[in-house]
Design a protein around this motif. Structure first.
Motif, PDB file in Angstrom:
ATOM      1  N   TYR A 264      88.158  18.349  40.725  1.00 45.48           N
ATOM      2  CA  TYR A 264      87.706  17.156  41.440  1.00 45.48           C
ATOM      3  C   TYR A 264      88.259  15.889  40.802  1.00 45.48           C
ATOM      4  O   TYR A 264      88.633  14.952  41.489  1.00 45.48           O
ATOM      5  N   PHE A 265      88.318  15.864  39.479  1.00 43.87           N
ATOM      6  CA  PHE A 265      88.744  14.659  38.763  1.00 43.87           C
ATOM      7  C   PHE A 265      90.198  14.707  38.300  1.00 43.87           C
ATOM      8  O   PHE A 265      90.571  13.969  37.389  1.00 43.87           O
TER       9      PHE A 265
ATOM     10  N   GLY B 247      86.011  11.190  46.475  1.00 44.44           N
ATOM     11  CA  GLY B 247      86.836  12.362  46.205  1.00 44.44           C
ATOM     12  C   GLY B 247      86.449  13.585  47.002  1.00 44.44           C
ATOM     13  O   GLY B 247      87.238  14.510  47.139  1.00 44.44           O
TER      14      GLY B 247
ATOM     15  N   TRP C 260      90.572  11.906  47.815  1.00 49.89           N
ATOM     16  CA  TRP C 260      91.126  12.605  46.654  1.00 49.89           C
ATOM     17  C   TRP C 260      92.630  12.388  46.569  1.00 49.89           C
ATOM     18  O   TRP C 260      93.175  12.194  45.484  1.00 49.89           O
TER      19      TRP C 260
ATOM     20  N   PRO D  40      92.882  13.411  39.742  1.00 47.71           N
ATOM     21  CA  PRO D  40      93.503  12.081  39.796  1.00 47.71           C
ATOM     22  C   PRO D  40      93.103  11.193  38.612  1.00 47.71           C
ATOM     23  O   PRO D  40      93.942  10.497  38.032  1.00 47.71           O
ATOM     24  N   THR D  41      91.844  11.230  38.234  1.00 54.49           N
ATOM     25  CA  THR D  41      91.379  10.432  37.103  1.00 54.49           C
ATOM     26  C   THR D  41      91.983  10.922  35.795  1.00 54.49           C
ATOM     27  O   THR D  41      92.385  10.122  34.948  1.00 54.49           O
TER      28      THR D  41
ATOM     29  N   ASN E 246      87.763   8.043  43.081  1.00 52.46           N
ATOM     30  CA  ASN E 246      87.699   9.496  42.958  1.00 52.46           C
ATOM     31  C   ASN E 246      86.249   9.979  42.897  1.00 52.46           C
ATOM     32  O   ASN E 246      85.890  10.976  43.519  1.00 52.46           O
TER      33      ASN E 246
ATOM     34  N   PRO F 255      93.765   8.455  45.418  1.00 52.84           N
ATOM     35  CA  PRO F 255      93.793   8.205  43.963  1.00 52.84           C
ATOM     36  C   PRO F 255      94.841   9.034  43.229  1.00 52.84           C
ATOM     37  O   PRO F 255      95.393   8.585  42.228  1.00 52.84           O
TER      38      PRO F 255
END
Length: 109
Positions: A33-34, A59, A65, A36-37, A55, A68
């Protein structure tokens, strides 16, 4: 009595394996899920906080999603660099974003 202990041990083992499996899936899901971060933080992107917030809150949707993710890779800069590269390259009647780039006469000595 030994049968009950064996059944209890199997149930307990099944619960432990099930909990471990669920924790592993939860961890995998959070990392996915994260992504992109994580990429933005790894690349030390100047807008990492904004990428994280978008996100985090959006997201769950596909666009929330992907946007980002592209932003984390500075996709807009990549596209602009490619357009500038194609404009400066000696291309003969190449169409770029609706523009026609003509080859400039080469100055050979």
């Amino acid at each position: 009595m030994e049968i009950f202990i064996g059944i209890f041990a199997l149930i307990f083992l099944g619960i432990i394996i099930g909990i471990t499996f669920n924790i592993a899936w939860l961890a995998f899901g959070l990392v996915a899920y994260f992504v992109p971060t994580i990429i933005a933080a790894y690349r030390k992107h100047p807008q990492t906080l904004w990428i994280f917030l978008i996100n985090l809150f959006f997201g769950w949707s596909v666009a929330g999603w992907i946007i980002p993710l592209l932003w984390a890779f500075d996709f807009d800069k990549v596209v602009m660099d490619f357009i500038e590269y194609r404009k400066t390259k000696n291309a003969k009647d190449t169409i770029i974003e609706g523009e026609v780039v003509k080859e400039e006469p080469s100055k050979e000595v």
